[in-house]
Design a protein around this motif. Structure first.
Motif, PDB file in Angstrom:
ATOM      1  N   MET A   1       0.838  -1.174   0.000  1.00  0.00           N
ATOM      2  CA  MET A   1       0.000   0.000   0.000  1.00  0.00           C
ATOM      3  C   MET A   1       0.886   1.242   0.000  1.00  0.00           C
ATOM      4  N   LEU A   3       1.198   5.383   0.513  1.00  0.00           N
ATOM      5  CA  LEU A   3       0.602   6.360   1.417  1.00  0.00           C
ATOM      6  C   LEU A   3       0.867   7.771   0.911  1.00  0.00           C
ATOM      7  N   VAL A  33      -2.721   0.008  -4.277  1.00  0.00           N
ATOM      8  CA  VAL A  33      -3.664   0.732  -3.431  1.00  0.00           C
ATOM      9  C   VAL A  33      -2.950   1.956  -2.873  1.00  0.00           C
ATOM     10  N   VAL A  34      -3.537   3.111  -3.099  1.00  0.00           N
ATOM     11  CA  VAL A  34      -3.002   4.354  -2.558  1.00  0.00           C
ATOM     12  C   VAL A  34      -3.920   4.789  -1.424  1.00  0.00           C
ATOM     13  N   ASP A  35      -3.366   4.875  -0.230  1.00  0.00           N
ATOM     14  CA  ASP A  35      -4.117   5.308   0.945  1.00  0.00           C
ATOM     15  C   ASP A  35      -4.072   6.826   1.014  1.00  0.00           C
ATOM     16  N   ALA A  36      -5.229   7.448   0.858  1.00  0.00           N
ATOM     17  CA  ALA A  36      -5.313   8.902   0.850  1.00  0.00           C
ATOM     18  C   ALA A  36      -5.731   9.478   2.199  1.00  0.00           C
ATOM     19  N   SER A  37      -5.834   8.634   3.214  1.00  0.00           N
ATOM     20  CA  SER A  37      -6.327   9.109   4.512  1.00  0.00           C
ATOM     21  C   SER A  37      -5.476  10.204   5.153  1.00  0.00           C
ATOM     22  N   ARG A  65      -6.502   1.359  -7.148  1.00  0.00           N
ATOM     23  CA  ARG A  65      -7.590   2.016  -6.443  1.00  0.00           C
ATOM     24  C   ARG A  65      -7.029   2.961  -5.387  1.00  0.00           C
ATOM     25  N   VAL A  66      -7.867   3.932  -5.040  1.00  0.00           N
ATOM     26  CA  VAL A  66      -7.554   4.872  -3.975  1.00  0.00           C
ATOM     27  C   VAL A  66      -8.431   4.503  -2.792  1.00  0.00           C
ATOM     28  N   GLY A  67      -7.821   4.321  -1.647  1.00  0.00           N
ATOM     29  CA  GLY A  67      -8.570   3.989  -0.451  1.00  0.00           C
ATOM     30  C   GLY A  67      -8.593   5.134   0.537  1.00  0.00           C
ATOM     31  N   ASN A  68      -9.622   5.168   1.342  1.00  0.00           N
ATOM     32  CA  ASN A  68      -9.735   6.144   2.433  1.00  0.00           C
ATOM     33  C   ASN A  68      -9.626   7.584   1.966  1.00  0.00           C
TER      34      ASN A  68
END
Length: 88
Positions: A1, A3, A33-37, A65-68
């Motif tokens: 993942m 970040l 997966v890119v965590d955008a949180s 996909r982009v998550g969060n």
């Protein structure tokens, strides 16, 4: 993942894109997966960085996909007509 940083504006876009591209090179298997949180401050440059990551992932045959994603990022992506491409 992967970040994203807390701040991703035009000023940080080039360095962020370079770091994400290097990380993609290091991980050649599976979904990207890119965590955008962490995003707190961003502009349209964040969309450009994410679209480039998506392009790199697709070029290597990997799903992306982009998550969060923060609500504001989702709204910005929808405004520019790329919401369905970025936000899962």
């Amino acid at each position: 993942m992967l970040l994203l940083p807390a701040t991703l504006t035009l000023r940080e876009a080039r360095d962020t894109q370079r770091l994400l591209a290097q990380a993609l090179e290091g991980e050649r298997d599976g979904e990207v997966v890119v965590d955008a949180s962490p995003l707190q401050q961003f502009d349209t440059s964040a969309l450009a960085v994410l679209l480039e990551c998506r392009r790199l992932a697709q070029a290597s045959g990997r799903p992306f996909r982009v998550g969060n994603a923060p609500d504001k990022l989702s709204a910005l992506a929808a405004l520019y007509g790329v919401g369905e491409l970025l936000v899962a």
